[in-house]
Design an enzyme around this catalytic site. Sequence first.
Site, short mmCIF file in Angstrom:
data_model
loop_
_atom_site.label_atom_id
_atom_site.label_comp_id
_atom_site.label_asym_id
_atom_site.label_seq_id
_atom_site.Cartn_x
_atom_site.Cartn_y
_atom_site.Cartn_z
N ARG A 262 0.84 -1.20 0.00
CA ARG A 262 0.00 0.00 0.00
C ARG A 262 0.88 1.25 0.00
NH1 ARG A 262 -4.85 -1.79 4.27
NH2 ARG A 262 -5.27 -3.79 3.25
N ARG A 277 1.92 0.89 10.12
CA ARG A 277 1.54 1.40 8.80
C ARG A 277 2.73 1.30 7.85
NH1 ARG A 277 -3.05 4.35 8.05
NH2 ARG A 277 -3.11 4.87 10.26
N GLU A 349 -6.35 -0.90 15.39
CA GLU A 349 -6.99 -1.85 14.49
C GLU A 349 -6.04 -2.98 14.09
OE1 GLU A 349 -8.19 -2.19 9.82
OE2 GLU A 349 -8.21 -0.18 10.71
N SER A 352 -10.35 -5.93 10.06
CA SER A 352 -11.65 -5.38 9.65
C SER A 352 -12.44 -6.50 9.00
CB SER A 352 -11.47 -4.23 8.65
OG SER A 352 -11.06 -3.06 9.30
N ARG A 391 1.01 -6.39 12.55
CA ARG A 391 0.36 -5.76 13.70
C ARG A 391 0.22 -6.75 14.85
NH1 ARG A 391 -3.93 -1.12 11.73
NH2 ARG A 391 -2.57 -0.19 10.14
#
Length: 421
Positions: A262, A277, A349, A352, A391
């Site tokens: 990303r 991130r 987070e 999801s 994460r």
Amino acid sequence: MLELRFIRENSELVQNKIRHRGLDDSGINSFLEIDQERRDILSELEGLRNQRKTLSQEIGRLKAAKEDADSQMVETKKMGARIKELESSLSGVEINLEEIVMGIPNLCQDSVPFGNNDSDNIEIRKFGNITEYPFPPLAHWDIGEKLGVLDFERAAKLSGARFCVLKGMASRMERALVNFFLDLHTQKHGYQEVYPPFLVNAETMTATGQLPKFEEDLFKTNVRNLYLIPTAEVPITNLHRDETLAEKDLPIKYASFTACFRSEAGSYGKDTRGLIRQHQFDKVELVKFTTPDTSEQELESLLADAEAVLQLLNLPYRVVLLCSGDLGFSSSKTYDIEVWMPAQKKYREISSCSNFTDFQARRGGIRYRPDGQKKSALVHTLNGSGLAVGRTLAAIFENYQQADGSVAIPDVLKPYFEDRF
């Protein structure tokens, strides 16, 4: 993608749902104008084509009878020119219409709370006890650097910011987490493991909603115009693009480990340190294809499967229901699972879980044939992280840190650290 007829007949509802997301709804007015123009062109085209067909038959009859057909032939030529003109106009109008439709997000479900951003998300439940440390807890990047197993400096030399080199215990734990996730989901939760390509074409990105709206978030190669996947959701959902599935085979459940890429466009200054991130990270993704009647039930089941991972790792977490303003473009309803990070003293987070209803299926032409019926229908697609590996690694470092600077191994991962050679 929403159906053209649905937008046309429910324009006020669509506008309200877009406003609930905090987005500009003016595109719906443009859609209605262009859609009416398209319908007018189609109506004239159909009329002219029918007239030309009738006139051509009349010309054939006149010629067979050796009668004069010159005036009819002149009229046919005029009709042909007008038809060509209308077809050209129609092509331009349909391009404009598609551009608007592709930019309209999915409709959030009525159970999704109204809100502007993540501060308006609703906490559903919590799991686990937050540890009280007899020492100031360190951030995972400090732990990793002290242990010599997370190397951000050398990663920056290789690739720039937002990359990390994992070494020793960290790289072994990354591998252990991937195997643990896949073993759990395939052996206990009933998912079929799939290992897809990491490079996909534009059609694949379009079907799941990354293109055309979010191209700036993607990495694109200069060779063959292929994109690096941002998540396994993209290739796995597209496995059944342009296919019609049998109802008896649903739900279809896939688990897939991939690297994810990303650009993190728009995230300047956010989470510049650590593993939260990154431009490249590993993830195990869970993807489902199901019927409309069961998709909400399957969403709850998907959420439970992702939660089970954290429960077995004994990591404190909470589940939140995303509000309308925090909902992803393609999703109609999303739960986030947020893991506790002691050094930051907040939940972050880690997964999801989303129901996309038929939004992706319409883009990708993914259908199923209900038992005993001839007519097919669109499937519902769902996905969720099960989990984001980097994460999870960061959460283990922070929650399992010891006073001497070491990191304990969660019990469920210990079998993956046994020497087998």
